[in-house]
Write an enzyme that holds these catalytic residues in place. Structure first.
Site, short mmCIF file in Angstrom:
data_model
loop_
_atom_site.label_atom_id
_atom_site.label_comp_id
_atom_site.label_asym_id
_atom_site.label_seq_id
_atom_site.Cartn_x
_atom_site.Cartn_y
_atom_site.Cartn_z
N GLN A 199 0.85 -1.19 0.00
CA GLN A 199 0.00 0.00 0.00
C GLN A 199 0.89 1.24 0.00
O GLN A 199 1.63 1.50 0.96
CB GLN A 199 -0.91 -0.02 1.22
CG GLN A 199 -1.69 -1.34 1.37
CD GLN A 199 -2.73 -1.53 0.28
OE1 GLN A 199 -3.72 -0.82 0.22
NE2 GLN A 199 -2.50 -2.50 -0.60
N CYS A 219 -4.34 3.28 5.02
CA CYS A 219 -3.78 4.13 3.98
C CYS A 219 -4.27 3.67 2.61
O CYS A 219 -4.79 2.56 2.45
CB CYS A 219 -2.25 4.11 4.03
SG CYS A 219 -1.51 2.54 3.54
N GLY A 240 -11.60 1.28 5.31
CA GLY A 240 -10.67 0.62 4.41
C GLY A 240 -9.90 1.57 3.51
O GLY A 240 -10.14 2.79 3.50
N HIS A 241 -8.97 1.01 2.74
CA HIS A 241 -8.11 1.85 1.91
C HIS A 241 -8.88 2.53 0.79
O HIS A 241 -9.82 1.99 0.23
CB HIS A 241 -6.93 1.05 1.35
CG HIS A 241 -7.30 -0.16 0.55
ND1 HIS A 241 -6.38 -1.06 0.09
CD2 HIS A 241 -8.50 -0.62 0.10
CE1 HIS A 241 -6.97 -2.01 -0.59
NE2 HIS A 241 -8.25 -1.75 -0.60
N ASN A 242 -8.46 3.79 0.54
CA ASN A 242 -9.02 4.62 -0.53
C ASN A 242 -10.48 4.99 -0.34
O ASN A 242 -11.15 5.45 -1.27
CB ASN A 242 -8.84 3.97 -1.90
CG ASN A 242 -7.37 3.83 -2.26
OD1 ASN A 242 -6.84 2.72 -2.28
ND2 ASN A 242 -6.71 4.94 -2.52
#
Length: 340
Positions: A199, A219, A240-242
């Site tokens: 990530q 991240c 969660g990511h994004n």
């Protein structure tokens, strides 16, 4: 709470309420409607508690205009008593009593930049190229990772972890145990098992955001995870990511939001909600507790529910049995429709 007292005049000015009563009367603490006594402030926001007004002994009560005549004591009259009460709580909240400066046991990288007005607690770690702006408070054993930025007036409680490339805005509050910037859940399957997708993004958090205890914000995989201004996240939330969360949205405890989902502005998401990944939720949406959001919500201001309400066990068993028979009943109905 802080040991202090305020006149009703000062409380009216702080809350924007109309004062009916003695402007010099002093309030030293806050209490519930049924327990408040002289020298204490309480409020009535929910009309279902109006039955307690007659016996209320509070030194002053915050009330809506249509309820003001039902209390004979000192009154602060406001169209939104809960909001007025919220403003007043700031006067009685504990203040930071840590001395400004860096505790001798803290570990600070030479390349880090720390404003002289900041407070760095015991055993805190500030890593390479991190930036700590004016009037920031970093609690004990908190870690601020490489290239992270903590905006002016922000407070991190003890045992908070900011990974690398996390940017926190101004006047934020992050409670103990929160982890911001850990890896998102990304793995590619292979014949030999799972291959980690590293990530590479960061986390960007706006101003006046509050993040609850033990909440985790991952991240981004490439782009950053983004939390807007004035977002409120309760304890034990997974982002969660994004994920992108719009300004002024509030999310209650035990909710999980999967990666790459976009949540609009001024949404309210209740506790134990599960939001699947790669969907969009429009502005102003309300999601009730224990709902599973499996697709995009495009209608602004709409409300959604899917959780099963509590039932007596005997009723639940009957309904569960009927649910298991639905497929059989559906086939019978179709056969009857063909015959007719």
């Amino acid at each position: 709470m802080v040991s202090c007292s305020f006149t009703l005049k000062a409380l009216a000015e702080k809350s924007g309420a109309e004062l009916i009563g003695d402007p010099n009367y002093e309030i030293s603490s806050l209490a519930t409607l049924t327990k408040a006594t002289a020298g204490q402030l309480s409020f009535l926001a929910n009309p279902s508690y109006a039955q307690y007004l007659e016996a209320c002994q509070a030194g002053v009560l915050i009330l809506r205009p249509d309820m003001a005549d039902r209390f004979s004591g000192n009154k602060l009259v406001h169209k939104d008593p809960y909001r007025a009460y919220a403003a007043i709580t700031a006067l009685f909240a504990p203040t930071n009593d840590l001395p400004v400066g860096i505790h001798p046991s803290a570990v600070v990288a030479e390349s880090a930049t720390i404003h002289p007005s900041a407070t760095i607690g015991a055993r805190a770690v500030i890593e390479d190229d991190a930036i700590i702006e004016a009037n920031v408070v970093i609690g004990a054993a908190t870690v601020v990772g490489p290239r992270s930025v903590v905006g002016a007036g922000t407070r991190l409680a003890a045992n908070v972890t900011l990974y690398a490339q996390v940017t926190l805005g101004q006047d934020c509050i992050v409670h103990g145990g929160a982890v911001i910037g850990a890896d998102g859940f990304g793995f590619a399957p292979s014949p030999d098992g799972w291959v980690k997708i590293h990530q590479l993004g960061g986390v960007r958090i706006g101003n006046k955001v509050e993040i609850g205890a033990n909440t985790c914000i991952d991240c981004g995989a490439l782009d950053d995870t983004i939390i807007g201004n004035d977002v409120k996240l309760d304890n034990l939330i997974q982002i969660g990511h994004n994920v992108v969360i719009g300004d002024h949205t509030a999310i209650a405890a035990h909710t999980a939001v999967a990666g790459s989902t976009r949540i609009g502005e001024r949404c309210t998401i209740a506790g134990c909600v599960a939001v699947t990944g790669h969907i969009d939720i429009a502005d102003g949406v309300h999601v009730s507790g224990a709902t599973v959001v499996t697709k995009s919500i495009t209608q602004e201001g709409s409300s959604w529910s899917s959780g099963t309400p509590m039932l007596p066990t005997s009723d639940w068993r009957r309904q569960a049995a009927r649910f298991n028979q639905l497929e059989k009943l559906t086939k019978r109905v179709r056969e009857l429709e063909k015959q007719s």
